[in-house]
Design a protein around this motif. Structure first.
Motif, short mmCIF file in Angstrom:
data_model
loop_
_atom_site.label_atom_id
_atom_site.label_comp_id
_atom_site.label_asym_id
_atom_site.label_seq_id
_atom_site.Cartn_x
_atom_site.Cartn_y
_atom_site.Cartn_z
N UNK A 1 11.49 48.05 47.48
CA UNK A 1 12.42 47.81 48.37
C UNK A 1 12.69 46.62 48.72
N UNK A 2 11.67 45.48 48.89
CA UNK A 2 12.03 44.15 49.18
C UNK A 2 12.95 43.51 48.07
N UNK A 3 12.42 43.84 46.82
CA UNK A 3 13.23 43.24 45.75
C UNK A 3 14.74 43.69 45.69
N UNK A 4 14.93 44.95 46.00
CA UNK A 4 16.29 45.38 45.99
C UNK A 4 17.14 44.90 47.09
N UNK A 5 16.63 44.82 48.44
CA UNK A 5 17.03 44.09 49.38
C UNK A 5 17.46 42.81 49.05
N UNK B 1 1.99 50.00 48.43
CA UNK B 1 2.56 48.42 48.21
C UNK B 1 3.48 48.28 47.08
N UNK B 2 3.50 49.08 46.21
CA UNK B 2 4.53 49.12 44.81
C UNK B 2 6.02 49.50 45.47
N UNK B 3 6.01 50.56 46.35
CA UNK B 3 7.16 50.74 46.88
C UNK B 3 7.70 49.83 47.97
N UNK B 4 7.20 49.36 48.64
CA UNK B 4 7.45 48.30 49.60
C UNK B 4 7.97 46.91 48.86
N UNK B 5 7.27 46.73 47.72
CA UNK B 5 7.91 45.53 47.04
C UNK B 5 9.23 45.95 46.45
#
Length: 86
Positions: free
Chosen positions: A51-55, A45-49
């Motif tokens: 990536x979403x923040x960077x996008x 979950x922390x990796x997905x968050x």
């Protein structure tokens, strides 16, 4: 949320093709093995968050940088209309 208790080596099946296996339990850490089709993305979950923040940051590009780039390309475009000076 469904909460299940499992021991090392026991599994949880999600749908028809995802199997989660408890691999190891040490202190407050649980190691899980996940077998899923290649078409299913599996991330922490922390990796997905992250990536979403960077996008989100990348998509909110600074408009002034975009305008500067347009000005640079217009300078080198012989067909571009140039402002007239009075």
């Amino acid at each position: 949320m469904l909460v299940l208790s499992r021991r090392v080596g026991e599994q949880i099946v999600i749908g028809d093709d995802i199997v989660v296996t408890v691999v190891d339990v040490r202190n407050d850490t649980v190691r899980l093995g996940i077998a899923a089709p290649r078409s299913v993305t599996v991330n922490r979950a922390e990796v997905r968050r992250a990536v979403e923040d960077a996008n989100r940051e990348a998509s909110a590009a600074d408009d002034s940088a975009l305008e500067s780039l347009r000005a640079l390309t217009a300078r080198h475009d012989p067909t571009a209309k140039r402002p007239t000076q009075d």
